[in-house]
Write a protein that holds these residues in place. Structure first.
Motif, PDB file in Angstrom:
ATOM      1  N   SER A  31       0.994  -0.709   0.473  1.00 50.53           N
ATOM      2  CA  SER A  31      -0.210   0.009  -0.009  1.00 50.53           C
ATOM      3  C   SER A  31       0.733   1.169  -0.050  1.00 50.53           C
ATOM      4  CB  SER A  31      -0.891  -0.098   1.382  1.00 50.53           C
ATOM      5  OG  SER A  31      -2.407   0.971   1.073  1.00 50.53           O
ATOM      6  N   LEU A  32       0.452   2.462   0.590  1.00 47.40           N
ATOM      7  CA  LEU A  32       0.966   3.538   0.161  1.00 47.40           C
ATOM      8  C   LEU A  32       2.345   3.612   1.338  1.00 47.40           C
ATOM      9  CD1 LEU A  32       0.347   6.147  -1.243  1.00 47.40           C
ATOM     10  CD2 LEU A  32      -0.541   6.856   0.575  1.00 47.40           C
ATOM     11  N   LEU A  33       2.154   3.865   2.550  1.00 45.71           N
ATOM     12  CA  LEU A  33       3.349   3.470   3.308  1.00 45.71           C
ATOM     13  C   LEU A  33       4.947   3.275   3.188  1.00 45.71           C
ATOM     14  CD1 LEU A  33       4.281   3.618   6.418  1.00 45.71           C
ATOM     15  CD2 LEU A  33       4.454   1.623   6.809  1.00 45.71           C
ATOM     16  N   ASP A  34       5.350   2.081   2.146  1.00 49.34           N
ATOM     17  CA  ASP A  34       6.558   2.471   2.035  1.00 49.34           C
ATOM     18  C   ASP A  34       6.897   3.483   0.503  1.00 49.34           C
ATOM     19  OD1 ASP A  34       8.663   0.581   1.165  1.00 49.34           O
ATOM     20  OD2 ASP A  34       8.422   0.257  -1.231  1.00 49.34           O
ATOM     21  N   ALA A  35       5.575   4.350   0.409  1.00 48.94           N
ATOM     22  CA  ALA A  35       6.071   5.201  -1.014  1.00 48.94           C
ATOM     23  C   ALA A  35       6.257   6.229   0.259  1.00 48.94           C
ATOM     24  CB  ALA A  35       4.889   5.596  -2.033  1.00 48.94           C
ATOM     25  N   LEU A  36       5.613   6.789   1.015  1.00 47.07           N
ATOM     26  CA  LEU A  36       5.848   7.295   2.128  1.00 47.07           C
ATOM     27  C   LEU A  36       6.972   7.741   2.729  1.00 47.07           C
ATOM     28  CD1 LEU A  36       2.146   7.963   3.740  1.00 47.07           C
ATOM     29  CD2 LEU A  36       2.561   9.531   2.020  1.00 47.07           C
ATOM     30  N   ARG A  37       7.107   6.269   3.448  1.00 45.52           N
ATOM     31  CA  ARG A  37       8.332   5.923   4.031  1.00 45.52           C
ATOM     32  C   ARG A  37       9.607   6.974   2.666  1.00 45.52           C
ATOM     33  NH1 ARG A  37       9.925   3.175   8.441  1.00 45.52           N
ATOM     34  NH2 ARG A  37      11.533   2.787   7.910  1.00 45.52           N
ATOM     35  N   ARG A  38       9.561   6.919   1.986  1.00 43.68           N
ATOM     36  CA  ARG A  38      10.373   6.967   0.657  1.00 43.68           C
ATOM     37  C   ARG A  38      10.583   9.107   0.771  1.00 43.68           C
ATOM     38  NH1 ARG A  38       8.881   2.580  -2.218  1.00 43.68           N
ATOM     39  NH2 ARG A  38       7.964   4.300  -3.893  1.00 43.68           N
ATOM     40  N   SER A  39       9.603   9.117   1.178  1.00 46.74           N
ATOM     41  CA  SER A  39       9.677  10.765   1.008  1.00 46.74           C
ATOM     42  C   SER A  39       9.289  11.794   1.845  1.00 46.74           C
ATOM     43  CB  SER A  39       8.337  11.028   0.216  1.00 46.74           C
ATOM     44  OG  SER A  39       7.970  10.696  -1.593  1.00 46.74           O
ATOM     45  N   TYR A  40       9.486  10.639   3.374  1.00 46.90           N
ATOM     46  CA  TYR A  40       8.864  11.665   4.555  1.00 46.90           C
ATOM     47  C   TYR A  40       9.768  10.487   5.840  1.00 46.90           C
ATOM     48  CZ  TYR A  40       5.455  14.120   2.515  1.00 46.90           C
ATOM     49  OH  TYR A  40       4.121  14.733   1.688  1.00 46.90           O
ATOM     50  N   ASP A  41      10.205  11.070   6.776  1.00 48.13           N
ATOM     51  CA  ASP A  41      11.214  10.777   7.525  1.00 48.13           C
ATOM     52  C   ASP A  41       9.940   9.385   8.545  1.00 48.13           C
ATOM     53  OD1 ASP A  41      13.880  12.114   6.895  1.00 48.13           O
ATOM     54  OD2 ASP A  41      13.616  13.413   8.245  1.00 48.13           O
ATOM     55  N   GLU A  42      10.483   9.091   8.834  1.00 42.82           N
ATOM     56  CA  GLU A  42       8.972   7.667   9.579  1.00 42.82           C
ATOM     57  C   GLU A  42       8.883   8.695  10.476  1.00 42.82           C
ATOM     58  OE1 GLU A  42      11.816   4.673  11.989  1.00 42.82           O
ATOM     59  OE2 GLU A  42      12.519   4.551  10.280  1.00 42.82           O
ATOM     60  N   GLU A  43       9.739   9.505  11.975  1.00 46.49           N
ATOM     61  CA  GLU A  43       9.254   9.960  12.453  1.00 46.49           C
ATOM     62  C   GLU A  43       8.037  11.048  12.217  1.00 46.49           C
ATOM     63  OE1 GLU A  43      12.665  11.200  12.020  1.00 46.49           O
ATOM     64  OE2 GLU A  43      12.909   8.537  13.024  1.00 46.49           O
ATOM     65  N   VAL A  44       8.160  11.656  11.885  1.00 43.88           N
ATOM     66  CA  VAL A  44       6.960  12.594  11.418  1.00 43.88           C
ATOM     67  C   VAL A  44       5.302  11.702  10.608  1.00 43.88           C
ATOM     68  CG1 VAL A  44       8.300  13.702  10.633  1.00 43.88           C
ATOM     69  CG2 VAL A  44       7.438  12.542   9.084  1.00 43.88           C
ATOM     70  N   LEU A  45       5.622   9.977  10.282  1.00 41.03           N
ATOM     71  CA  LEU A  45       4.441   9.603  10.226  1.00 41.03           C
ATOM     72  C   LEU A  45       4.159   8.542  11.323  1.00 41.03           C
ATOM     73  CD1 LEU A  45       5.905   7.802   7.176  1.00 41.03           C
ATOM     74  CD2 LEU A  45       4.695   9.371   6.938  1.00 41.03           C
ATOM     75  N   GLN A  46       2.114   9.349  11.003  1.00 40.46           N
ATOM     76  CA  GLN A  46       1.695   8.663  12.258  1.00 40.46           C
ATOM     77  C   GLN A  46       0.718   7.700  10.873  1.00 40.46           C
ATOM     78  OE1 GLN A  46      -1.503  10.795  14.016  1.00 40.46           O
ATOM     79  NE2 GLN A  46      -1.811   9.365  15.258  1.00 40.46           N
ATOM     80  N   VAL A  47       0.943   6.386  11.444  1.00 36.54           N
ATOM     81  CA  VAL A  47       0.216   5.232  10.438  1.00 36.54           C
ATOM     82  C   VAL A  47      -0.875   4.303  11.373  1.00 36.54           C
ATOM     83  CG1 VAL A  47       0.705   2.613   9.370  1.00 36.54           C
ATOM     84  CG2 VAL A  47       2.082   4.900   9.155  1.00 36.54           C
ATOM     85  N   ILE A  48      -1.583   4.517  11.274  1.00 39.60           N
ATOM     86  CA  ILE A  48      -3.200   3.758  12.274  1.00 39.60           C
ATOM     87  C   ILE A  48      -3.640   2.541  10.737  1.00 39.60           C
ATOM     88  CG2 ILE A  48      -5.716   4.594  13.028  1.00 39.60           C
ATOM     89  CD1 ILE A  48      -4.812   7.438  12.853  1.00 39.60           C
ATOM     90  N   PRO A  49      -3.612   1.626  11.508  1.00 36.15           N
ATOM     91  CA  PRO A  49      -3.330   0.093  10.742  1.00 36.15           C
ATOM     92  C   PRO A  49      -5.063   0.122  10.505  1.00 36.15           C
ATOM     93  CG  PRO A  49      -2.072  -0.825  12.121  1.00 36.15           C
ATOM     94  CD  PRO A  49      -2.407   0.961  12.578  1.00 36.15           C
ATOM     95  N   GLY A  50      -5.713  -0.510   9.552  1.00 34.33           N
ATOM     96  CA  GLY A  50      -6.949  -1.652   9.314  1.00 34.33           C
ATOM     97  C   GLY A  50      -7.361  -2.369   8.963  1.00 34.33           C
ATOM     98  N   ILE A  51      -7.637  -3.274   8.487  1.00 34.02           N
ATOM     99  CA  ILE A  51      -7.645  -4.779   8.479  1.00 34.02           C
ATOM    100  C   ILE A  51      -7.507  -4.864   6.903  1.00 34.02           C
ATOM    101  CG2 ILE A  51      -8.828  -7.082   8.652  1.00 34.02           C
ATOM    102  CD1 ILE A  51     -10.602  -6.068  10.749  1.00 34.02           C
ATOM    103  N   SER A  52      -6.127  -5.912   6.729  1.00 39.04           N
ATOM    104  CA  SER A  52      -5.822  -5.811   4.769  1.00 39.04           C
ATOM    105  C   SER A  52      -6.957  -6.470   4.392  1.00 39.04           C
ATOM    106  CB  SER A  52      -5.269  -6.125   4.929  1.00 39.04           C
ATOM    107  OG  SER A  52      -4.792  -7.522   5.353  1.00 39.04           O
ATOM    108  N   SER A  53      -7.523  -6.418   2.786  1.00 38.44           N
ATOM    109  CA  SER A  53      -8.125  -6.779   2.239  1.00 38.44           C
ATOM    110  C   SER A  53      -7.737  -8.812   2.583  1.00 38.44           C
ATOM    111  CB  SER A  53      -8.617  -6.807   0.413  1.00 38.44           C
ATOM    112  OG  SER A  53      -6.649  -6.427   0.524  1.00 38.44           O
ATOM    113  N   VAL A  54      -7.000  -8.906   2.526  1.00 37.60           N
ATOM    114  CA  VAL A  54      -6.330 -10.606   2.225  1.00 37.60           C
ATOM    115  C   VAL A  54      -6.972 -10.763   4.114  1.00 37.60           C
ATOM    116  CG1 VAL A  54      -4.661 -12.206   2.373  1.00 37.60           C
ATOM    117  CG2 VAL A  54      -4.502 -10.216   1.134  1.00 37.60           C
TER     118      VAL A  54
END
Length: 134
Positions: free
Chosen positions: A10-33
């Motif tokens: 999903s989008l997290l990989d792309a966000l980590r390439r653009s932003y430092d991990e310290e500024v990211l707040q990730v709130i996961p949901g249930i994956s489609s799988v």
């Protein structure tokens, strides 16, 4: 913002390439799988999860073994019709149990239980989960 598990193709990989991990707040949901396996009342501890979302797994990753369970994320190029065809070309039996799980959690959710051979004649779904039991 995206739904499901932002760390699984999903989008997290792309966000980590653009932003430092310290500024990211990730709130996961249930994956489609996860959602698909739950809807099918199917344990997934021995399943292999593969993504065709913008990529194609290797033939080795797609190889057939009796009893093997695959949870597959699709896209427009590799859909609920093209993936079953590919699996059969790689030696999966035409009669392998298959579920096409589309629009999970929405009002128009659609789950079709069929076989690999039967999936080819079902309505084509993109951006869904295909579960195959060898």
């Amino acid at each position: 913002m995206v739904s499901g598990d932002p760390g699984y193709f999903s989008l997290l990989d792309a966000l980590r390439r653009s932003y430092d991990e310290e500024v990211l707040q990730v709130i996961p949901g249930i994956s489609s799988v996860q959602f698909a396996f739950a809807r099918l009342a199917l344990p997934w501890h021995d399943a292999s999860f593969l993504s065709f979302h913008g990529r194609r797994p290797s033939d080795e990753e797609l190889s057939y073994r009796p009893g093997r369970v695959l949870g597959i994320i699709t896209d427009k190029a590799y859909s609920s019709r093209t993936i079953p065809q590919l699996l059969m070309e790689l030696g999966w039996p035409k009669g392998a149990k298959t579920a096409i799980c589309a629009r999970l959690s929405y009002g128009d959710e659609r789950i079709v239980r069929t076989t690999l051979g039967g999936a080819i004649s079902e309505r084509e779904e993109t951006h869904c989960v295909v579960v195959v039991i060898g």
